[in-house]
Design an enzyme around this catalytic site. Structure first.
Site, PDB file in Angstrom:
ATOM      1  N   LYS A  29      55.421  59.103  42.307  1.00  0.00           N
ATOM      2  CA  LYS A  29      54.258  59.726  42.928  1.00  0.00           C
ATOM      3  C   LYS A  29      53.632  60.789  42.036  1.00  0.00           C
ATOM      4  O   LYS A  29      54.332  61.481  41.302  1.00  0.00           O
ATOM      5  CB  LYS A  29      54.666  60.369  44.276  1.00  0.00           C
ATOM      6  N   ALA A  66      18.861  37.527  43.227  1.00  0.00           N
ATOM      7  CA  ALA A  66      17.815  36.757  43.916  1.00  0.00           C
ATOM      8  C   ALA A  66      18.194  35.278  44.013  1.00  0.00           C
ATOM      9  O   ALA A  66      17.954  34.620  45.024  1.00  0.00           O
ATOM     10  CB  ALA A  66      16.489  36.917  43.192  1.00  0.00           C
ATOM     11  N   LEU A  80      58.592  51.597  49.940  1.00  0.00           N
ATOM     12  CA  LEU A  80      59.104  51.803  48.583  1.00  0.00           C
ATOM     13  C   LEU A  80      59.839  53.128  48.519  1.00  0.00           C
ATOM     14  O   LEU A  80      59.445  54.092  49.179  1.00  0.00           O
ATOM     15  CB  LEU A  80      57.937  51.854  47.587  1.00  0.00           C
ATOM     16  N   ARG A 111      50.179  46.440  58.650  1.00  0.00           N
ATOM     17  CA  ARG A 111      51.623  46.561  58.456  1.00  0.00           C
ATOM     18  C   ARG A 111      52.324  46.870  59.780  1.00  0.00           C
ATOM     19  O   ARG A 111      53.400  46.344  60.053  1.00  0.00           O
ATOM     20  CB  ARG A 111      51.888  47.665  57.439  1.00  0.00           C
ATOM     21  N   LYS A 141      49.549  52.819  42.560  1.00  0.00           N
ATOM     22  CA  LYS A 141      49.849  52.805  43.993  1.00  0.00           C
ATOM     23  C   LYS A 141      48.540  53.126  44.703  1.00  0.00           C
ATOM     24  O   LYS A 141      48.076  54.271  44.708  1.00  0.00           O
ATOM     25  CB  LYS A 141      50.929  53.823  44.332  1.00  0.00           C
ATOM     26  N   GLU A 193      51.896  49.277  38.053  1.00  0.00           N
ATOM     27  CA  GLU A 193      50.628  49.137  38.760  1.00  0.00           C
ATOM     28  C   GLU A 193      50.315  50.381  39.584  1.00  0.00           C
ATOM     29  O   GLU A 193      51.225  51.054  40.068  1.00  0.00           O
ATOM     30  CB  GLU A 193      50.604  47.882  39.640  1.00  0.00           C
ATOM     31  N   GLU A 212      46.523  45.781  49.394  1.00  0.00           N
ATOM     32  CA  GLU A 212      46.000  47.031  49.939  1.00  0.00           C
ATOM     33  C   GLU A 212      44.488  46.884  50.102  1.00  0.00           C
ATOM     34  O   GLU A 212      43.805  46.405  49.195  1.00  0.00           O
ATOM     35  CB  GLU A 212      46.324  48.148  48.937  1.00  0.00           C
ATOM     36  N   TYR A 269      21.287  34.105  43.957  1.00  0.00           N
ATOM     37  CA  TYR A 269      22.393  34.044  44.923  1.00  0.00           C
ATOM     38  C   TYR A 269      21.826  34.024  46.349  1.00  0.00           C
ATOM     39  O   TYR A 269      22.228  33.208  47.178  1.00  0.00           O
ATOM     40  CB  TYR A 269      23.317  35.252  44.735  1.00  0.00           C
TER      41      TYR A 269
HETATM   42  S1  IVH Z   1      54.624  46.884  46.709  1.00  0.00           S
HETATM   43  C1  IVH Z   1      58.440  45.673  48.729  1.00  0.00           C
HETATM   44  N1  IVH Z   1      52.571  47.641  45.263  1.00  0.00           N
HETATM   45  O1  IVH Z   1      52.654  51.516  49.229  1.00  0.00           O
HETATM   46  C2  IVH Z   1      57.344  46.354  48.030  1.00  0.00           C
HETATM   47  N2  IVH Z   1      52.857  48.647  47.400  1.00  0.00           N
HETATM   48  O2  IVH Z   1      55.660  52.098  50.580  1.00  0.00           O
HETATM   49  C3  IVH Z   1      56.151  46.460  48.862  1.00  0.00           C
HETATM   50  N3  IVH Z   1      51.099  50.238  47.995  1.00  0.00           N
HETATM   51  O3  IVH Z   1      52.129  50.928  52.311  1.00  0.00           O
HETATM   52  C4  IVH Z   1      55.052  47.245  48.353  1.00  0.00           C
HETATM   53  N4  IVH Z   1      49.931  50.054  46.151  1.00  0.00           N
HETATM   54  O4  IVH Z   1      50.822  49.157  50.966  1.00  0.00           O
HETATM   55  C5  IVH Z   1      53.237  47.804  46.417  1.00  0.00           C
HETATM   56  N5  IVH Z   1      50.789  48.198  43.891  1.00  0.00           N
HETATM   57  C6  IVH Z   1      51.445  48.347  45.040  1.00  0.00           C
HETATM   58  C7  IVH Z   1      51.001  49.233  46.039  1.00  0.00           C
HETATM   59  C8  IVH Z   1      51.752  49.356  47.211  1.00  0.00           C
HETATM   60  C9  IVH Z   1      50.013  50.647  47.338  1.00  0.00           C
HETATM   61  C10 IVH Z   1      51.509  50.725  49.343  1.00  0.00           C
HETATM   62  C11 IVH Z   1      51.922  49.665  50.307  1.00  0.00           C
HETATM   63  C12 IVH Z   1      52.836  50.367  51.262  1.00  0.00           C
HETATM   64  C13 IVH Z   1      53.399  51.473  50.415  1.00  0.00           C
HETATM   65  C14 IVH Z   1      54.842  51.161  50.061  1.00  0.00           C
END
Ligand code: IVH
Length: 358
Positions: free
Chosen positions: A314, A33, A82, A136, A115, A113, A173, A35
């Site tokens: 993966k 409220a 990647l 992208r 993905k 981290e 992302e 805010y």
């Molecule tokens: S690093 C040069 N970190 O994965 C490295 N990518 O093939 C660039 N993605 O579509 C990517 N989580 O958007 C990185 N923690 C993360 C990620 C990440 C998701 C996606 C990225 C891209 C794909 C890489």
């Protein structure tokens, strides 16, 4: 007039700070409220003094009128992909390759981290102001989605604090948290509209809207995961410290990011997160490991379209393609009829599936 300007400046600062606490740090410090009251006051002052309206005001997130098409934007640095690993052995081979190249016998430090399973985005800031956001695309050129990224509260319109470079590309992302996805689909079901297949498609569809009003209602989130272009500023020395800087400058960073030492620790991290994967409120499809020290990253370089210093380990696939052999109709106790697909057995998500209710 001066006192109006002063009040406006203060209101914007306060609201930005509350947004930051709420959307980036997850620790709101005032009730909703209060805010809302600050926000209303900002809007009414801006209405009375339109000459004092600035583009980076928190009231201007959904300012833009609908577009008629998306412009193309060339990334200052290509957005790469990647390499993947699908087993511990492949991950260990990755570590052997980089240790050989670095001539190192010691355990390396990695950033581990999730993905994130969303849509990759690149944001460009000049002197701390958001200039554009782009998808992208093919890696060199993407689509201009500035009008839509501006509606995302975890993306700062201007960077917080100081110490940022004059020109900065931020990569990350954009995703739709699962609870948001569930309620979006629930509402679509009630309205008899088409459902989204999964949160990634929903995020991507929301970003490909010409009208930012629609995107703004989708409650998307962005997690920053790296720098792209970085000019006229002091570069941090490690990936993890670059994420810390990004968080200070106003970006949300995935809370699961951790610095680990040695490949065995990477495997432990992977196993632990694979177990908790479905407890997270966002979809992930693996773990990304990045060599933490930028000096080592530089030494390792790139091969074709991917860095040698990172890999995506993966998770086993959750989706597979198989043949539909037949559809049977089961009659339940109450007389309800359920169609059941008889499938060519397929291994997916750790189990073999041969039947599915439709
Ligand atoms: S690093 C040069 N970190 O994965 C490295 N990518 O093939 C660039 N993605 O579509 C990517 N989580 O958007 C990185 N923690 C993360 C990620 C990440 C998701 C996606 C990225 C891209 C794909 C890489």
């Amino acid at each position: 007039m001066d006192s109006v300007l002063e009040e406006l400046t203060q209101l914007k600062q306060q609201i930005n700070e509350h947004n930051y606490r709420y959307y980036v740090l997850d620790t709101p410090s005032i009730p909703d409220a209060e805010y809302d009251r600050l926000f209303q006051r900002l809007k009414s002052l801006e209405q009375q003094h339109p000459d004092l309206l600035t583009d980076d005001s928190p009231s201007q997130r959904v300012g833009a009128a609908p577009l008629s098409e998306f412009r193309q934007i060339k990334h200052k640095i290509p957005m790469l992909s990647l390499d993947n690993a699908f087993s511990d052995d492949e991950l260990k081979a990755f570590e052997r390759r980089i240790k050989d190249r670095l001539g190192s016998t010691e355990d390396l430090e990695y950033a581990a981290e999730p993905k994130l399973d969303g849509v990759a985005v690149s944001l460009f800031y000049e002197h701390g102001k958001l200039i554009y956001g782009a998808t992208r695309g093919d890696g060199s050129t993407g689509e201009d989605i500035t009008h839509n990224v501006r509606t995302i509260k975890s993306i700062p319109l201007s960077l917080r604090g100081g110490g940022f470079p004059n020109q900065l590309e931020v990569r990350g992302e954009i995703f739709m948290p699962r609870p948001v996805f569930d309620s979006l689909n629930e509402a679509a079901r009630e309205a008899g509209e088409k459902l989204f297949v999964n949160p990634r498609n929903a995020a991507s569809g929301s970003l490909r809207q010409l009208d930012p009003q629609i995107t703004s209602k989708r409650n998307l989130v962005m997690n920053a995961y790296s720098f792209g272009y970085f000019a006229e500023g002091k570069m941090p020395q490690t990936h993890v410290s670059s994420l810390e800087s990004l968080q200070e400058w106003g970006f949300a960073i995935c809370k699961e990011v951790k610095r680990v030492k040695g490949i065995e620790a990477c495997i432990d991290y992977y196993r632990a997160l694979a177990e908790r994967r479905f407890e997270l409120d966002f979809d992930i499809d693996g773990i990304v490991f990045k060599v933490d020290h930028f000096a080592q990253q530089e030494q390792l370089g790139f091969v074709s379209r991917a860095p040698r210093w990172a890999i995506a380990y993966k998770f086993p696939a959750q989706e597979e393609i198989t043949r539909l052999n037949a559809v049977d109709f089961q009659v339940g106790r109450t007389g309800a009829i359920t169609p059941v697909a008889r499938l060519e057995p397929v291994f997916v998500g750790g189990v073999t599936v041969s039947n599915a209710t439709l």
